[in-house]
Scaffold this motif. Sequence first.
Motif, PDB file in Angstrom:
ATOM      1  N   GLN A  89       0.828  -1.192   0.000  1.00  0.00           N
ATOM      2  CA  GLN A  89       0.000   0.000   0.000  1.00  0.00           C
ATOM      3  C   GLN A  89       0.864   1.245   0.000  1.00  0.00           C
ATOM      4  OE1 GLN A  89      -2.415  -0.608   3.423  1.00  0.00           O
ATOM      5  NE2 GLN A  89      -4.050  -1.522   2.237  1.00  0.00           N
ATOM      6  N   PHE A  90       0.310   2.332  -0.547  1.00  0.00           N
ATOM      7  CA  PHE A  90       1.150   3.501  -0.703  1.00  0.00           C
ATOM      8  C   PHE A  90       0.576   4.731  -0.026  1.00  0.00           C
ATOM      9  CE2 PHE A  90      -1.912   4.747  -3.759  1.00  0.00           C
ATOM     10  CZ  PHE A  90      -2.124   3.682  -4.626  1.00  0.00           C
ATOM     11  N   ASN A  91       1.474   5.619   0.291  1.00  0.00           N
ATOM     12  CA  ASN A  91       1.113   6.928   0.797  1.00  0.00           C
ATOM     13  C   ASN A  91       1.120   7.888  -0.387  1.00  0.00           C
ATOM     14  OD1 ASN A  91       2.297   9.729   1.636  1.00  0.00           O
ATOM     15  ND2 ASN A  91       1.297   8.928   3.466  1.00  0.00           N
ATOM     16  N   PHE A  92       0.042   8.625  -0.559  1.00  0.00           N
ATOM     17  CA  PHE A  92      -0.109   9.453  -1.753  1.00  0.00           C
ATOM     18  C   PHE A  92       1.044  10.434  -1.922  1.00  0.00           C
ATOM     19  CE2 PHE A  92      -1.626  12.969  -4.278  1.00  0.00           C
ATOM     20  CZ  PHE A  92      -2.338  12.339  -5.285  1.00  0.00           C
ATOM     21  N   ARG A  93       1.399  11.130  -0.851  1.00  0.00           N
ATOM     22  CA  ARG A  93       2.443  12.153  -0.952  1.00  0.00           C
ATOM     23  C   ARG A  93       3.795  11.555  -1.317  1.00  0.00           C
ATOM     24  NH1 ARG A  93       1.467  16.992   1.719  1.00  0.00           N
ATOM     25  NH2 ARG A  93       3.422  17.676   0.760  1.00  0.00           N
ATOM     26  N   ASP A  94       4.067  10.338  -0.833  1.00  0.00           N
ATOM     27  CA  ASP A  94       5.378   9.734  -1.042  1.00  0.00           C
ATOM     28  C   ASP A  94       5.450   8.876  -2.303  1.00  0.00           C
ATOM     29  OD1 ASP A  94       6.185  10.890   1.311  1.00  0.00           O
ATOM     30  OD2 ASP A  94       5.731   9.118   2.527  1.00  0.00           O
ATOM     31  N   SER A  95       4.338   8.255  -2.675  1.00  0.00           N
ATOM     32  CA  SER A  95       4.402   7.218  -3.693  1.00  0.00           C
ATOM     33  C   SER A  95       3.569   7.480  -4.935  1.00  0.00           C
ATOM     34  CB  SER A  95       3.969   5.872  -3.082  1.00  0.00           C
ATOM     35  OG  SER A  95       4.772   5.541  -1.985  1.00  0.00           O
TER      36      SER A  95
END
Length: 918
Positions: free
Chosen positions: A516-522
């Motif tokens: 799963q990803f973090n929007f700001r980072d990924s």
Amino acid sequence: MLMTKTTKIFGANSVKVQRQQQPGRSSPSLQNAPSRWEKTTLTQFLRLSLYFLIALVCILGSPVLAKVPGSINSSSQLPINSLMSLTLAVDPASLLQQGKLLYNTGNFAKAVEVLQQAVQAYKQQGKTLRLAATLSNLSLAYQQLGAWSQAQQAITESLNMLKGQDGNQNLQIFAQSLDIQGRLQLAMGKAEAALATWQQTEKIYKEVDNKSGVVRSLINQAQAWRTQGFYPRSVKTLDQVSQTLKSQPDSIEKTVSLRSLGDALLVLGDLEKSRQALEESLRIARNLQSSADIGASLFSLGNNARKQQHKAKAIAYYQQTVEISPSPLTKVQAQLNHLGLLIEDQQWTGVKTLLPLIESQLDQLPLSRASIYAQVNYAQNIEKVKSGILQASSQNYNSGFTTKDSALLLAGAIQQSQSLGDKRAEAYALKSLGGLYEKTGQWSEAQDLTRKGLALAQSSNAPEISYTLEWQLGRLLSAQKDINGAIAAYDGAVETLQSLRKDLVVNKDIVNQDVQFNFRDSVEPIYRQSVELLLKSQEGKSDEKILEKVRQRIEALQLAELDDFFREACLQGQRVALDQVVDQDNPTAAILYPIILPDQLQVIVKIPKQPLQNYTTQISHTEVEKLLVELRKNLVNPTATKAVQTQAHQVYNWLLKPIESQLQKSGVDTLVFVLDGALRNLPMAALYDGKQYLVEKYAIALSVGLQLLDPKPLVQQQLKALTAGLTQPPPGFSNFAPLLAIKSEFEGIIKAGVSTTSLIDGDFKKKNLESEISAASFNIVHLATHGQFSSRLEDTFILDFDGEINVKDFDTLFRSQGKTVVELLVLSACQTATGDSRATLGLAGAAVRAGARSTIASLWQIDDESTAMFVSAFYRELKSGKISKAEAVHRAQLQLLKHPNYKAPSFWSAYVLIGNWL
């Protein structure tokens, strides 16, 4: 999962039911009563129900429930060795049991081999129903390996055998097979087909009075609705689940179903309802003394608290999970989540304590996909610890930290994935190892690993891994000066992300929880890095095709950001390009598209009847951000006019100075800004050229994207407004001041000649607002009430007499079925959340969610007397002649600017017009 008659099957991620041994009762569960099975004779075994023999294996990774980072299946299991020793006398059934055990430990390739043997054995015996159920299990194992055609073949063969079967048991087997078919359909992107399949299973489970089957089907349907972007329908379905569960007695099935409901609500963003469901699940699990389910519910509550940024509470839940859960894998996942929070807060002492505990737990895990993901997660965290410590101080990482080498851990994870035949897990581990080589500048090795991982991810239908590998490949090619190759790789990553647009928040597969990803980072960096490469490829000359691609890419980022905010796809439907509007319908408007990049500020401009052009200011993102933050602080201070003018002049020079002469020559009178990043926090009206504010020269509007929904002027229609307001904040919101000038504000609207219906104070309630909008056609909705815009969905709301109306409810509030959308929404007393650098995301979200063609709102709360003056002037101008909404706002702002009491920018510049400016 093999079960007794009394044990229900939940084909769901965490909906995996295992009876726990309770005091004073005997347990029918295989996993919790091996001594009973040791005593069972062949004759007794053969007398067990057909349902037990052919029940389906437990479904890990089902789309029924997508979990937040770190989640896993919660039910406890005995070690595989102890269970494998319980060899059953009947060969096909024994094979089926072995396949189930292999599946549960993540050894999907071996499970396929064993289940294939069971299929052949049942074919030889001519046992159709048992063969059909085994084929269903085989399809499930194939799905985990990404072998889609084999999975489809197996489930099709199973269902063909089961069609036309009668009887309670046979129908349940048919429904269970349909469950697995629905899972395959959703995994292959066929959400509508999956929905229809799960609606069919619901009908069958109702027919045979299988309440837990009905619950499972409804949770499945909610996932299918969400995947298609139908958020309200998904929530409605989950509410139905909640009501169904209330009528059921306490049981293991109920605690698991409530946990599934809570986790589903968590990923859909309803954190409070999620918490309530999870706490009820925990209560039941404790009453039943089921340690596995107590641990699982505590773990989910930890994830809920983590999502709400309640870090201390989340850590406490994770620590309780480790103490109570009998599952080694659950313990590790809880510790990994705990570790992630400690790293975020740079609590290195706690990190130092936790690392060896996790290592010792990892070493004891049986080999499975979940254990491989845990190992990769741990290796990634080691790298974060190294980086964090080196940034925090100059001390050597190894000072006091003794851990395994990340590269060796990842290499081991790759070997383990290969031994399991798990392409998805191998792709993820290859991506992580390639990332390590990237950090050390070993481009060739990193590129080889990345390409290999990408091929595996694409072949196993894992777009949530594929896009990260495409991004990684783009970075590697860029570092090696292969600009065209890098652009192609970034294009692939963006295309994959677009395919994931309806599922940007959560991955569908529970075993992929670490992906799963973090929007700001990924997500965001992919778009911005792609734009940098595209602009670099121009080689100093403006290329209109490239500039158009750049605009579209940044717009895609902004739409993805809104999708992430709402946890569903937004801005659907037919829309008209802004360029077409200015070239054909409004040739006196120009569009400015500033883009903030790490080392430059780029501005793309569209002047009517002219090709796109761009200009660049070489300045770091940090410098831009610093000035914009300071300017925003000064704008709200009426005494800081001089500072505002100085800083606003600098921003004017960045955005408009290079183009000002062309704008004057072209006859442009309206500027439409599609803003990026921190620029969205500023009113463009306050920009200063050294002599005049921008509002003194142009009407100004903002657009969320490059398109408008059915743009047309409002002045051609009769103005009919629904006005609603609160003079006093509701109980519990004493931090908001009274708005005593609301009545004069509404009187000004009436005096302007607008037909109005008003709801004030006690009459201003959500249900009354909905009722009025449903009963009559209003083209204007004017809300004079406190509200707050935030980058968090949960903190974006307006107030009515009863309390908060969250922005996520705006779609049902303002879009009455069968009615035209609201032409203009006015929020006259709202403000952006203090200290939130991305708060205007909530403002854009409110505009989109309401479905209004135009929205006028204030970026900060201002004097309510000046608000009443602005509102009255705006409606007078709008009613007086054939002018645009942007021009009406413009003239109203000028009236305030010329007023001796309100000439400071803090009074007149707060108002912004979003959307259709015509």
